[in-house]
Write a protein that holds these residues in place. Structure first.
Motif, PDB file in Angstrom:
ATOM      1  N   THR A 123      -8.292  10.415  -2.290  1.00 57.15           N
ATOM      2  CA  THR A 123      -7.590   9.116  -2.046  1.00 57.15           C
ATOM      3  C   THR A 123      -6.797   9.225  -0.685  1.00 57.15           C
ATOM      4  OG1 THR A 123      -6.920   8.625  -4.139  1.00 57.15           O
ATOM      5  CG2 THR A 123      -5.967   7.458  -2.548  1.00 57.15           C
ATOM      6  N   ARG A 124      -6.188  10.338  -0.326  1.00 60.38           N
ATOM      7  CA  ARG A 124      -5.334  10.758   0.677  1.00 60.38           C
ATOM      8  C   ARG A 124      -6.349  10.602   1.982  1.00 60.38           C
ATOM      9  NH1 ARG A 124      -2.566  12.678   4.048  1.00 60.38           N
ATOM     10  NH2 ARG A 124      -0.236  12.751   4.159  1.00 60.38           N
ATOM     11  N   THR A 236       1.316  -1.947   0.245  1.00 59.05           N
ATOM     12  CA  THR A 236       1.562  -2.276   1.874  1.00 59.05           C
ATOM     13  C   THR A 236       3.002  -2.522   1.940  1.00 59.05           C
ATOM     14  OG1 THR A 236      -0.377  -3.447   1.862  1.00 59.05           O
ATOM     15  CG2 THR A 236       0.764  -3.811   3.597  1.00 59.05           C
ATOM     16  N   LEU A 237       3.755  -3.199   1.114  1.00 57.40           N
ATOM     17  CA  LEU A 237       5.089  -3.575   1.370  1.00 57.40           C
ATOM     18  C   LEU A 237       5.957  -2.248   1.309  1.00 57.40           C
ATOM     19  CD1 LEU A 237       7.104  -5.922   1.484  1.00 57.40           C
ATOM     20  CD2 LEU A 237       7.473  -5.730  -1.133  1.00 57.40           C
ATOM     21  N   THR A 240       6.083  -0.803   4.673  1.00 59.21           N
ATOM     22  CA  THR A 240       6.844  -1.166   5.539  1.00 59.21           C
ATOM     23  C   THR A 240       8.244  -0.763   5.252  1.00 59.21           C
ATOM     24  OG1 THR A 240       7.666  -3.264   4.166  1.00 59.21           O
ATOM     25  CG2 THR A 240       5.423  -3.489   5.655  1.00 59.21           C
ATOM     26  N   LYS A 241       8.786  -0.262   4.158  1.00 53.43           N
ATOM     27  CA  LYS A 241      10.002   0.219   4.129  1.00 53.43           C
ATOM     28  C   LYS A 241      10.215   1.659   4.687  1.00 53.43           C
ATOM     29  CE  LYS A 241      10.525  -2.045  -0.336  1.00 53.43           C
ATOM     30  NZ  LYS A 241      10.440  -1.756  -1.821  1.00 53.43           N
ATOM     31  N   GLY A 242       9.150   2.105   5.169  1.00 51.27           N
ATOM     32  CA  GLY A 242       9.255   3.446   5.698  1.00 51.27           C
ATOM     33  C   GLY A 242       8.627   4.453   4.867  1.00 51.27           C
ATOM     34  N   TYR A 243       8.055   4.446   3.982  1.00 50.04           N
ATOM     35  CA  TYR A 243       7.182   5.598   3.164  1.00 50.04           C
ATOM     36  C   TYR A 243       5.868   5.985   3.748  1.00 50.04           C
ATOM     37  CZ  TYR A 243      10.871   4.532  -0.524  1.00 50.04           C
ATOM     38  OH  TYR A 243      12.125   4.447  -1.094  1.00 50.04           O
ATOM     39  N   GLY A 244       5.881   7.263   3.527  1.00 48.08           N
ATOM     40  CA  GLY A 244       4.520   7.738   4.149  1.00 48.08           C
ATOM     41  C   GLY A 244       3.381   7.918   2.942  1.00 48.08           C
ATOM     42  N   GLU A 245       2.226   8.174   3.446  1.00 48.04           N
ATOM     43  CA  GLU A 245       1.120   8.298   2.729  1.00 48.04           C
ATOM     44  C   GLU A 245       1.298   8.921   1.231  1.00 48.04           C
ATOM     45  OE1 GLU A 245      -1.472   6.703   3.642  1.00 48.04           O
ATOM     46  OE2 GLU A 245      -2.878   6.807   2.315  1.00 48.04           O
ATOM     47  N   HIS A 247       3.984   9.438  -0.711  1.00 48.78           N
ATOM     48  CA  HIS A 247       4.896   8.744  -1.422  1.00 48.78           C
ATOM     49  C   HIS A 247       4.235   7.691  -1.725  1.00 48.78           C
ATOM     50  CE1 HIS A 247       8.760   7.315  -2.655  1.00 48.78           C
ATOM     51  NE2 HIS A 247       8.147   6.082  -2.541  1.00 48.78           N
ATOM     52  N   ARG A 251       3.914   7.326  -6.001  1.00 44.18           N
ATOM     53  CA  ARG A 251       4.905   6.319  -6.587  1.00 44.18           C
ATOM     54  C   ARG A 251       4.273   4.995  -7.165  1.00 44.18           C
ATOM     55  NH1 ARG A 251      11.380   6.131  -5.943  1.00 44.18           N
ATOM     56  NH2 ARG A 251      11.103   4.800  -4.297  1.00 44.18           N
ATOM     57  N   GLU A 252       3.774   4.303  -6.048  1.00 47.12           N
ATOM     58  CA  GLU A 252       3.213   3.060  -5.982  1.00 47.12           C
ATOM     59  C   GLU A 252       1.917   3.070  -6.574  1.00 47.12           C
ATOM     60  OE1 GLU A 252       5.224   0.688  -5.210  1.00 47.12           O
ATOM     61  OE2 GLU A 252       6.868   1.842  -4.208  1.00 47.12           O
TER      62      GLU A 252
ATOM     63  N   ARG B  82       7.385   5.228  11.307  1.00 47.92           N
ATOM     64  CA  ARG B  82       7.469   4.523  10.013  1.00 47.92           C
ATOM     65  C   ARG B  82       9.077   4.333   9.561  1.00 47.92           C
ATOM     66  NH1 ARG B  82       3.518   8.135   7.868  1.00 47.92           N
ATOM     67  NH2 ARG B  82       5.341   9.496   7.263  1.00 47.92           N
ATOM     68  N   GLY B  86      11.218   1.058   9.086  1.00 47.78           N
ATOM     69  CA  GLY B  86      11.773   0.974   7.531  1.00 47.78           C
ATOM     70  C   GLY B  86      13.205   0.544   7.898  1.00 47.78           C
ATOM     71  N   ASN B 101       5.567  -4.326  -7.246  1.00 50.02           N
ATOM     72  CA  ASN B 101       4.827  -3.050  -8.260  1.00 50.02           C
ATOM     73  C   ASN B 101       5.183  -3.420  -9.712  1.00 50.02           C
ATOM     74  OD1 ASN B 101       4.125  -1.069  -9.554  1.00 50.02           O
ATOM     75  ND2 ASN B 101       4.587   0.512  -7.929  1.00 50.02           N
ATOM     76  N   ARG B 113      14.417   1.612  -0.481  1.00 54.51           N
ATOM     77  CA  ARG B 113      14.625   2.103   0.838  1.00 54.51           C
ATOM     78  C   ARG B 113      15.932   2.376   1.187  1.00 54.51           C
ATOM     79  NH1 ARG B 113      12.392  -2.124   5.142  1.00 54.51           N
ATOM     80  NH2 ARG B 113      12.382  -3.549   3.244  1.00 54.51           N
ATOM     81  N   ILE B 117      15.147   6.230   2.483  1.00 53.52           N
ATOM     82  CA  ILE B 117      14.874   6.069   3.900  1.00 53.52           C
ATOM     83  C   ILE B 117      16.581   6.129   4.740  1.00 53.52           C
ATOM     84  CG2 ILE B 117      13.879   4.613   5.864  1.00 53.52           C
ATOM     85  CD1 ILE B 117      11.863   5.972   3.779  1.00 53.52           C
TER      86      ILE B 117
END
Lengths: 336, 290
Positions: A123-124, A236-237, A240-245, A247, A251-252, B82, B86, B101, B113, B117
């Protein structure tokens, strides 16, 4: 209220399943050619001897009568007596069950670990050369059956590069003062690395052989549902919060993508347990599967019945566990 | 100085060379609301996604700058970009039914966040979440924070997403058609809520929509897009008095009016489309030579 009804319904269907399995096995092993009595008597036994022995085991009665006698015993916890070893079937079977359960669970753990890592890696690096390589690897792992993997592993890590044991469950010269037959669990709980390392050295190759095809299925299905989940809005949301691939995947996407895989693992795990029959033979592993093959060779009718019923119980138990896990992992079902 | 400045941003479909954005420039000053309008496929959502770093993998940015508080996001390494996005920007997504989610509780989806973050203490983040839910007029915030998305209505979920967008006091919010997926009766309330929150927090807002009616109510500035190109960039009030560009005028004329619904339902005339297409082609040619 709903839960109680569901549990009752579940127990009812389980009972019907087990009765069906019992009837089919009972009839089939008596209809196929091969006579247990002939196997027991030495050459040159008289017809009279044959008749006496046949009557002794109740094999002279009609099929329905035989079934009722057997089923009546089962309801009292008496699964009959093994024809070859003359010991109670239940004791024989329960004696071997832990060995097979440990092997199957170890195989499942290996399959989940390998499959999980494969799916997450794929996936990565989706839509790249790495994913293509993973797909090819999965294809190969899947198209070779577990017993062939067993032979390949014996050749590679038992003969050419002998790092693992390829025969038996444990080295017999070790101090075997086990209380239960769950050798691996018990030695781990008792903190005896001398024992559990030896056990794992024996169990690793057979469980890996069982695990490889399943790990390929897990890798493929989980990767597919992860990839689909990665397109969803909440993933996707989260970006936008600043999380990387990493995470985002763990988690999502993973908690939601895991459900289809879980159902599949449940079904495939029962196949894996079925696979222990041949794999145990291949590795001379003293479990239920090896016992089953001996029972079939010797036409040990009560023992075959007992083993098959036990396998059926295990399969339904696995399905029940999967359903419960599904409810735990999916909040929509939990509250539904 | 504008908080968000986009200069000559171009993007295309990877491997196909199909232009999706054509030298787009626009600015959103701190506390200002800019509408981004256009037909489906004009690239309005694409701009929002480019700002927030969530373009689909198939889309490549081929040129231009996206300055957020004076820093060009496109020049930053991914991890830094990112975090910057964020910490200072947020998205109000289109569809509240798919943007939360399903297997996580609401509380964690608002506070994550802040904790991960921005490094807040969990207790402080949770207090902030309660405060925000009250602010978006959700009764029983405690219960809602413990709920899973499927236990809540669409309107409620959109309120939560709005609250979540404002959680870190971002300086810019991109609202991507935030009312399109909602019930008509809920649309108005949500629109009012976004307006009220924006005014109270003084956040710059980029409002992506195809609804000029909404723009007239919410926005101060407006960019009209056609085929990934800004054809008009103007203040809202003069625009509704009389748009400068023929395409904008046709778009405005095509907007249904409550006073006379049947009469005003007319498509953008062919001639106008042809003219704006020629304009796009000319601009491409000039850019090609320049």
């Amino acid at each position: 209220m709903r839960l109680i009804r569901q549990i009752l319904l579940r127990m009812l269907t389980t009972a019907v399943t087990l009765i069906g399995v019992a009837v089919i096995v009972f009839v089939v092993i008596r209809v196929v050619p091969g006579n247990p009595i002939a196997m027991m008597l030495p050459p040159g036994a008289t017809d009279e001897d044959v008749l006496r022995l046949t009557a002794l085991y109740g094999l002279d009665k009609s099929l329905p009568q035989q079934f009722l006698i057997w089923a009546g015993g089962v309801l009292h916890g008496d699964f009959g007596t093994s024809i070859t070893s003359r010991q109670p079937v239940l004791a024989l079977v329960l004696d071997r069950l832990p060995a097979t359960l440990e092997l199957s669970i170890m195989a499942l753990v290996i399959a989940v670990l390998i499959g999980g890592v494969v799916a997450l890696t794929g996936t990565r690096s989706r839509d790249s050369g790495i994913e293509a390589a993973i797909d090819i690897g999965n294809g190969i792992a899947l198209s070779i059956p577990d017993f062939l993997w067993g032979l390949i592993l014996i050749l590679l890590f038992g003969v050419l590069l002998p790092v693992f044991n390829i025969s038996g469950r444990i080295t017999p010269s070790l101090p075997l003062n086990f209380v239960t037959n769950f050798y691996l669990f018990e030695s781990i709980l008792r903190g005896r690395p001398d024992l559990w390392l030896d056990l794992i050295s024996h169990m690793f190759l057979p469980s890996l052989a069982l695990a490889i095809p399943l790990s390929a299925i897990i890798g493929q299905v989980l990767k597919q549902s992860l990839k689909e989940t990665m397109h969803l809005d909440y993933v996707t949301l989260s970006r936008t919060k600043g999380y990387g691939e990493n995470h985002v995947i763990l988690r999502e996407a993973l908690p939601n993508a895991i459900l289809p895989t879980l159902t599949l693992v449940g079904v495939q795990f029962t196949f894996l347990i079925g696979g222990t029959v041949i794999i145990e033979r291949l590795f001379s592993y003293e479990g239920l599967g090896n016992l089953a093959i001996d029972a079939v060779i010797n036409r040990d009718l009560p023992l075959i019945q007992g083993i098959v019923i036990l396998f059926a119980v295990i399969f339904t138990a696995v399905n029940l566990v999967v359903d419960l896990l599904y409810a735990v992992l999916n909040p929509r079902l939990r509250h539904g | 100085m504008s908080f968000l400045t986009i200069r000559n941003l171009s993007a295309e479909l990877k491997g196909h060379g199909v232009p999706l954005l054509r030298r787009v420039s626009l600015q959103v000053a701190a506390g200002e609301v800019r509408g981004l309008v256009g037909e489906s496929g004009a690239g309005k959502s694409m701009i929002g996604k480019a700002i927030l770093g969530i373009l689909p993998r198939a889309v490549a940015i081929t040129g231009g700058e996206i300055l957020l508080d004076g820093v060009d996001l496109l020049q930053l390494p991914p991890a830094q970009r990112r975090r910057r996005i964020g910490a200072s920007a947020a998205l109000i997504p289109q569809d509240p039914l798919t943007a939360l989610n399903p297997s996580r509780r609401i509380g964690g989806q608002i506070t994550d966040r802040l904790v991960d973050i921005l490094g807040w203490q969990r207790a402080r983040a949770e207090a902030r979440a309660r405060e925000l839910l009250a602010e978006v007029q959700i009764a029983e915030p405690e219960r809602v924070l413990r709920s899973y998305p499927h236990e809540l209505s669409g309107g409620m979920r959109q309120r939560i997403l709005i609250a979540s967008a404002f959680a870190a006091e971002p300086r810019l919010i991109v609202a991507d058609e935030p009312t399109t997926a909602l019930d008509v009766t809920v649309q108005k309330q949500i629109l009012k809520l976004i307006q009220a929150m924006q005014a109270r927090h003084g956040t710059a807002l980029l409002f992506v929509t195809h609804d000029l009616g909404v723009v007239s109510k919410v926005c101060q500035k407006l960019s009209v897009l056609y085929a990934g190109m800004v054809v008009e960039d103007t203040e809202v009030r003069p625009f509704f008095a009389g748009p400068k560009h023929a395409y904008s005028a046709a778009l405005l004329a095509a907007t249904p009016k409550y006073t006379d619904p049947a009469a005003s339902l007319q498509p953008v005339p062919e001639a106008v489309i042809e003219a704006v297409r020629r304009e796009v082609a000319d601009a491409d040619r000039r850019a090609g030579h320049g």
